[in-house]
Design a protein around this motif. Structure first.
Motif, PDB file in Angstrom:
ATOM      1  N   ALA A 140      -6.704   9.198   6.442  1.00  0.00           N
ATOM      2  CA  ALA A 140      -6.342   7.823   6.089  1.00  0.00           C
ATOM      3  C   ALA A 140      -5.823   7.153   7.347  1.00  0.00           C
ATOM      4  O   ALA A 140      -4.649   7.279   7.705  1.00  0.00           O
ATOM      5  N   ASP A 141      -6.747   6.452   7.997  1.00  0.00           N
ATOM      6  CA  ASP A 141      -6.411   5.885   9.299  1.00  0.00           C
ATOM      7  C   ASP A 141      -5.621   4.593   9.129  1.00  0.00           C
ATOM      8  O   ASP A 141      -6.005   3.713   8.362  1.00  0.00           O
ATOM      9  N   GLU A 142      -4.531   4.508   9.845  1.00  0.00           N
ATOM     10  CA  GLU A 142      -3.657   3.337   9.819  1.00  0.00           C
ATOM     11  C   GLU A 142      -3.306   2.952   8.387  1.00  0.00           C
ATOM     12  O   GLU A 142      -3.565   1.852   7.913  1.00  0.00           O
ATOM     13  N   ILE A 143      -2.673   3.894   7.728  1.00  0.00           N
ATOM     14  CA  ILE A 143      -2.367   3.757   6.308  1.00  0.00           C
ATOM     15  C   ILE A 143      -1.402   2.591   6.054  1.00  0.00           C
ATOM     16  O   ILE A 143      -1.401   1.996   4.972  1.00  0.00           O
ATOM     17  N   ASN A 144      -0.645   2.219   7.033  1.00  0.00           N
ATOM     18  CA  ASN A 144       0.323   1.156   6.818  1.00  0.00           C
ATOM     19  C   ASN A 144      -0.293  -0.233   6.896  1.00  0.00           C
ATOM     20  O   ASN A 144       0.406  -1.226   6.767  1.00  0.00           O
ATOM     21  N   ARG A 145      -1.602  -0.309   7.085  1.00  0.00           N
ATOM     22  CA  ARG A 145      -2.228  -1.624   7.102  1.00  0.00           C
ATOM     23  C   ARG A 145      -2.756  -2.016   5.728  1.00  0.00           C
ATOM     24  O   ARG A 145      -3.111  -3.163   5.507  1.00  0.00           O
ATOM     25  N   ALA A 146      -2.821  -1.062   4.789  1.00  0.00           N
ATOM     26  CA  ALA A 146      -3.298  -1.390   3.447  1.00  0.00           C
ATOM     27  C   ALA A 146      -2.149  -1.980   2.643  1.00  0.00           C
ATOM     28  O   ALA A 146      -0.969  -1.821   2.977  1.00  0.00           O
ATOM     29  N   SER A 147      -2.557  -2.644   1.522  1.00  0.00           N
ATOM     30  CA  SER A 147      -1.539  -3.247   0.671  1.00  0.00           C
ATOM     31  C   SER A 147      -0.782  -2.149  -0.057  1.00  0.00           C
ATOM     32  O   SER A 147      -1.301  -1.029  -0.243  1.00  0.00           O
ATOM     33  N   PRO A 148       0.408  -2.444  -0.490  1.00  0.00           N
ATOM     34  CA  PRO A 148       1.182  -1.425  -1.209  1.00  0.00           C
ATOM     35  C   PRO A 148       0.448  -0.877  -2.424  1.00  0.00           C
ATOM     36  O   PRO A 148       0.584   0.299  -2.758  1.00  0.00           O
ATOM     37  N   LYS A 149      -0.349  -1.719  -3.092  1.00  0.00           N
ATOM     38  CA  LYS A 149      -1.071  -1.255  -4.269  1.00  0.00           C
ATOM     39  C   LYS A 149      -2.061  -0.156  -3.886  1.00  0.00           C
ATOM     40  O   LYS A 149      -2.182   0.879  -4.558  1.00  0.00           O
ATOM     41  N   THR A 150      -2.774  -0.388  -2.794  1.00  0.00           N
ATOM     42  CA  THR A 150      -3.749   0.602  -2.342  1.00  0.00           C
ATOM     43  C   THR A 150      -3.056   1.870  -1.844  1.00  0.00           C
ATOM     44  O   THR A 150      -3.492   2.999  -2.109  1.00  0.00           O
ATOM     45  N   GLN A 151      -1.955   1.645  -1.134  1.00  0.00           N
ATOM     46  CA  GLN A 151      -1.174   2.812  -0.670  1.00  0.00           C
ATOM     47  C   GLN A 151      -0.731   3.651  -1.861  1.00  0.00           C
ATOM     48  O   GLN A 151      -0.795   4.894  -1.846  1.00  0.00           O
ATOM     49  N   SER A 152      -0.311   2.950  -2.911  1.00  0.00           N
ATOM     50  CA  SER A 152       0.179   3.683  -4.082  1.00  0.00           C
ATOM     51  C   SER A 152      -0.918   4.512  -4.725  1.00  0.00           C
ATOM     52  O   SER A 152      -0.681   5.637  -5.193  1.00  0.00           O
ATOM     53  N   ALA A 153      -2.131   3.961  -4.753  1.00  0.00           N
ATOM     54  CA  ALA A 153      -3.243   4.700  -5.341  1.00  0.00           C
ATOM     55  C   ALA A 153      -3.485   6.000  -4.590  1.00  0.00           C
ATOM     56  O   ALA A 153      -3.686   7.072  -5.193  1.00  0.00           O
ATOM     57  N   LEU A 154      -3.431   5.928  -3.286  1.00  0.00           N
ATOM     58  CA  LEU A 154      -3.640   7.140  -2.488  1.00  0.00           C
ATOM     59  C   LEU A 154      -2.489   8.125  -2.658  1.00  0.00           C
ATOM     60  O   LEU A 154      -2.708   9.337  -2.841  1.00  0.00           O
ATOM     61  N   LEU A 155      -1.309   7.582  -2.654  1.00  0.00           N
ATOM     62  CA  LEU A 155      -0.152   8.479  -2.737  1.00  0.00           C
ATOM     63  C   LEU A 155      -0.089   9.161  -4.098  1.00  0.00           C
ATOM     64  O   LEU A 155       0.354  10.307  -4.209  1.00  0.00           O
ATOM     65  N   GLU A 156      -0.564   8.427  -5.139  1.00  0.00           N
ATOM     66  CA  GLU A 156      -0.610   9.075  -6.458  1.00  0.00           C
ATOM     67  C   GLU A 156      -1.615  10.226  -6.436  1.00  0.00           C
ATOM     68  O   GLU A 156      -1.361  11.315  -6.957  1.00  0.00           O
ATOM     69  N   SER A 212      -5.348  14.431  -8.387  1.00  0.00           N
ATOM     70  CA  SER A 212      -6.363  14.009  -9.351  1.00  0.00           C
ATOM     71  C   SER A 212      -6.378  12.482  -9.354  1.00  0.00           C
ATOM     72  O   SER A 212      -5.430  11.842  -8.889  1.00  0.00           O
ATOM     73  N   VAL A 213      -7.471  11.919  -9.889  1.00  0.00           N
ATOM     74  CA  VAL A 213      -7.631  10.463  -9.936  1.00  0.00           C
ATOM     75  C   VAL A 213      -7.990  10.091 -11.361  1.00  0.00           C
ATOM     76  O   VAL A 213      -8.851  10.732 -11.989  1.00  0.00           O
ATOM     77  N   THR A 214      -7.351   9.075 -11.881  1.00  0.00           N
ATOM     78  CA  THR A 214      -7.640   8.623 -13.242  1.00  0.00           C
ATOM     79  C   THR A 214      -8.216   7.212 -13.171  1.00  0.00           C
ATOM     80  O   THR A 214      -7.562   6.294 -12.660  1.00  0.00           O
ATOM     81  N   VAL A 215      -9.433   7.077 -13.674  1.00  0.00           N
ATOM     82  CA  VAL A 215     -10.107   5.775 -13.679  1.00  0.00           C
ATOM     83  C   VAL A 215     -10.648   5.526 -15.076  1.00  0.00           C
ATOM     84  O   VAL A 215     -11.365   6.390 -15.620  1.00  0.00           O
ATOM     85  N   MET A 216     -10.298   4.394 -15.621  1.00  0.00           N
ATOM     86  CA  MET A 216     -10.728   4.003 -16.966  1.00  0.00           C
ATOM     87  C   MET A 216     -10.470   5.118 -17.982  1.00  0.00           C
ATOM     88  O   MET A 216     -11.332   5.481 -18.778  1.00  0.00           O
ATOM     89  N   GLY A 217      -9.301   5.690 -17.862  1.00  0.00           N
ATOM     90  CA  GLY A 217      -8.906   6.692 -18.847  1.00  0.00           C
ATOM     91  C   GLY A 217      -9.443   8.074 -18.599  1.00  0.00           C
ATOM     92  O   GLY A 217      -9.137   8.999 -19.353  1.00  0.00           O
TER      93      GLY A 217
END
Lengths: 345, 470
Positions: A124-140, A146-151
């Motif tokens: 994840a290059d230059e992770i601090n340039r993404a929005s907090p929402k995107t950062q949160s998705a990665l950190l989750e 695991s990744v949860t999409v549409m349930g």
């Protein structure tokens, strides 16, 4: 002899297993040293972080070889790797993947298309340039693996390691990671600037546009075996006590925590223990030691200790604080009598 | 081509032996370190006790040297015992700090850079580390001798100072107590001897005691002033005179008893009556004397009714009493009685009474060669003289209103023999004494008490009677 056995990890690792693991890790180290010149300490810590099942945050100037290190690691381990350049307009779905409406067999339905997070090693290059929402998705994804999409929950491949980078300069238009999210990273490693000798080696042995030749050292199964062996490394109660005292020493109010606003969390203690075990195995030992804890303490604690304004104004850095902590808290947890003094050995 | 030489691995028993040796080596090192740390805790605790014991011991040594120097070795034994008790107490109090084997292992392996392998091996994980080939010099602790040595120096200095510092003993101080004036001690000695041998009766002995007590009632630092010495000398002379009178009375009574025995055997009735009267008179003088003889006798039975045997027994009794008196005084010393040779009441021609033409009242006590008039004027300055004998005027404070106290004509009547001071120019009458001190010292004890009472009353009522006093 009494062989202790951890109820959760099975029997302790044997001396032979430890020696064999150290040999494998040695081969991996040598492979990576062929990729990244003059960064032996960084390579060691990356390997330790990898074996401790942790994610690593690399901070350094551009062009120091961070991406090359990740690529070389994935090739040496024969693991899949992806690279995401974080930008402010990057969306969570760009990382996790998106459901796309497709017509399959005359029926239209949403099909999940995996994003770049579905890889063994994600850069994840230059992770601090993404929005907090995107950062949160990665950190989750980093936390849950695991990744949860549409349930629907999609498991990430194992092993899953994120190596994120951030640039200490050009902070305008960036979104610094909150402390709670920084805590998800096992290590925060500073990538130092290389010296003249290293630069000379790079000039002599590298060429722009040509990837270095990296031998395959491990496959995923062998790596899994290594990860399992790390869990079986013996953690003596005295070492656990030392880790606990180190972490407690970062709490505001402790004698060693002058200038600290927020101390390290229990997760930091777990991270120290896992990293010390991995460090012990890398050294071919069956146990973690105080020296292992001291070696990984800066990488584990520097992003988990938040200094107050006055301390920062005085120029105190987290690294200096951790160095002071390690120097002042001895492995031996009992004071010596006044008629004795600790020898300088 | 020769076959490759195979290197045989060491036998399992040898490996096990090495492992056991390694284990023993590190366990021994751990035990040694543990003992050192525990000794350090014990020493730290004991040093505090040593300081307290040394302070108390120094005071004990000083006190013992002051009071009872012979007991100093006992104090040293006590100090040694207290140090031993302090050592036990230190061990007891330091116990919570004592190092466990596991903790000592941590200390050792951390200092030696053994990567917690001792702890792991002790837990059964992995082998014991191999013994260092050249001996492990990395020992985790070192002694800090400065504090114990400084304390030992302080303690030693303290005890040595308490032992060797020059100091006086209480007995030495007691020897500096002011002794009684010599004359008072002599009288005391006489009294003891006389009472011990029952030469005088108990009442007479108590009377002498009272006189001595009155004399010594004044402060000790004034015992050797002129007035005190004079009073003591007076007491001695008076007592000597009383003893002399007692001896003469005993002799007289003995002679009277012997004469009465002779008269009873073959004398006439008139002789018998006369000697009986003489015996009764002698007995009367014995009973009326300042000092009465020891064995009480019944004066009512003395007289003509006595048989010759009874008279002889009585004479023997008086003789025995007189001999005991002489023996007691000879033993007590400090007295030169003139009655030994005197057989009758002849004037001594040495006392004041003889010189003044009056009765001999000096009890034949010699005042040494030469004659000294103990007077300043015609009137004797004797403490025993009564005011009317001295011709003193009546006390104005006690006079009744209108009473004639005296008549003066206003003429100066200087005493012809009064001392008028040094007549030669530049002579000093009494070098070393002068002013009020000389006046005060020249007063007799009774006069001094009178003067003290007078001014004591005068100061308390000065406001109203100051004018009349003047």
């Amino acid at each position: 002899m009494t062989v202790t056995q951890s109820p959760s990890t099975g029997p302790q690792i044997t001396d032979d297993e430890a020696r064999e693991a150290a040999a494998v890790v040695g081969r991996l180290r040598r492979a990576l040293e062929g990729v990244l010149f003059g960064q032996e300490t960084l390579i060691d810590l990356v390997i330790v972080g990898l074996l401790a099942r942790g994610h690593i945050l690399l901070e350094g100037l551009p062009g120091l070889g961070k991406t090359e290190l990740v690529k070389g690691l994935s090739r040496a381990l024969d693991l899949s790797n992806k690279r995401v350049q974080f930008t402010p307009d990057l969306l969570p779905g760009d990382i996790t993947g998106n459901p796309l409406l497709e017509e399959v067999g005359g029926q239209r339905r949403f099909t999940f298309h995996q994003g770049p997070v579905f890889a063994n090693i994600l850069l994840a290059d230059e992770i601090n340039r993404a929005s907090p929402k995107t950062q949160s998705a990665l950190l989750e994804a980093m936390q849950e693996r695991s990744v949860t999409v549409m349930g629907q929950t999609h498991a990430l491949p194992r092993p899953f390691v994120v190596l994120a980078t951030q640039n200490p300069i050009e902070l305008e238009g960036t979104y610094p990671l909150p402390e709670a999210q920084l805590d998800r990273f096992l290590f925060k490693l500073d990538v130092p600037v290389t010296g003249v000798d290293t630069l000379e080696r790079i000039v002599l042995h590298r060429e722009i546009g040509v990837a270095p030749d990296v031998p395959r050292v491990l496959d995923a199964a062998a790596l899994d075996r290594l990860l399992e062996q790390v869990r079986r490394v013996y953690m003596a109660p005295a070492v656990a006590n030392y880790i606990a005292r180190l972490v407690a020493g970062t709490q505001p109010g402790a004698a060693t925590a002058a200038g600290v606003k927020f101390g390290a969390s229990p997760r930091a203690a777990l991270a120290l223990a896992a990293a010390a075990k991995a460090k012990g195995l890398v050294a071919g030992r069956v146990n973690a030691s105080y020296e292992d804890v001291r070696a990984v303490a800066p990488a584990v604690l520097r992003h988990r200790v938040i200094l107050d304004y006055a301390a920062r104004l005085e120029g105190l850095s987290p690294d200096a604080l951790v160095a002071r902590l390690v120097a002042e808290i001895p492995a031996h947890d009992r004071p010596l009598p006044t008629s004795l003094a600790a020898a300088k050995v | 081509m020769s076959a490759p030489r195979s290197v045989e691995p060491p036998s399992p028993s040898a490996c096990e032996r090495d492992a056991a040796d390694d284990a023993r080596y590190w366990q021994r090192r751990t035990a040694l370190l543990r003992a050192q740390v525990n000794a350090g805790w014990w020493l730290s605790a004991w040093l505090q006790g040593v300081l307290l014991v040394a302070i108390g011991g120094a005071f004990a040594v000083l006190w013992t040297r002051w009071q009872h120097e012979a007991a100093v070795p006992v104090v040293w034994q006590g100090i040694a015992g207290a140090l031993a008790v302090a050592a036990l107490a230190a061990w007891w109090s330091a116990r919570p700090h004592f190092e466990s084997a596991a903790s000592a292992r941590v200390l050792l392996e951390d200092a030696a850079g053994l990567h917690a392998r001792l702890t792991a091996a002790a837990a059964g994980v992995g082998p014991w580390p191999a013994r260092p080939a050249d001996g492990d010099r990395r020992w985790p602790v070192v002694w800090r001798w400065r504090r114990p040595l400084a304390l030992a120096t302080v303690v030693t200095t303290m005890l040595a100072a308490a032992t060797f510092v020059p100091m006086a003993t209480a007995r030495g101080i007691a020897r500096q107590v002011i002794e009684k004036p010599r004359d008072a001690a002599v009288v005391e000695r006489w009294n003891e001897a006389l009472r011990r041998d029952a030469v005088i009766d108990e009442a007479s002995g108590e009377a002498i005691d009272r006189r001595i007590a009155d004399l010594l009632e004044r402060p000790r630092d004034r015992w050797y002033e002129n007035s005190s010495l004079e009073a003591a000398a007076t007491l001695r002379e008076q007592t000597a005179a009383d003893l002399d009178t007692l001896a003469r009375n005993l002799d007289a009574a003995r002679e009277a008893a012997e004469r009465l025995a002779a008269a009873t055997d073959g004398g006439s009735a008139a002789d018998k009556a006369a000697t009986a009267a003489a015996l009764a008179a002698a007995a009367e003088r014995l009973a009326a004397g300042a000092l009465r003889p020891g064995p009480p006798f019944d004066r009512a039975r003395l007289g003509a009714g006595l048989s010759a045997e009874q008279c002889r027994n009585l004479a023997a009794s008086f003789r025995d009493n007189g001999q005991r008196l002489r023996a007691a005084l000879a033993q007590a010393g400090g007295i030169e009685l003139t009655f030994v040779e005197s057989k009758q009441d002849a004037p001594c021609n040495a006392c004041q009474g003889c010189r003044m033409g009056g009765p001999c009242d000096h009890a034949h006590v010699s005042r040494g060669p030469g004659a000294t008039d103990n007077r300043f004027t015609d009137r004797e300055q004797r403490s025993s003289a009564r005011p009317e004998q001295l011709g003193a005027k009546p006390d104005a404070d006690r006079a009744a209103p209108g009473e004639l106290l005296g008549v003066v004509d206003g003429d100066q009547t200087p005493e012809p023999e009064a001392f008028t001071g040094p007549q030669a120019g530049g002579a000093v009458a009494d070098p070393g004494a002068g002013g009020s001190a000389a006046r005060v010292d020249d007063l007799l004890p009774g006069e001094r008490d009178t003067v003290r009472r007078y001014f004591g009353q005068g100061s308390s009522g000065q406001g109203s009677s100051g004018g009349s006093n003047r």
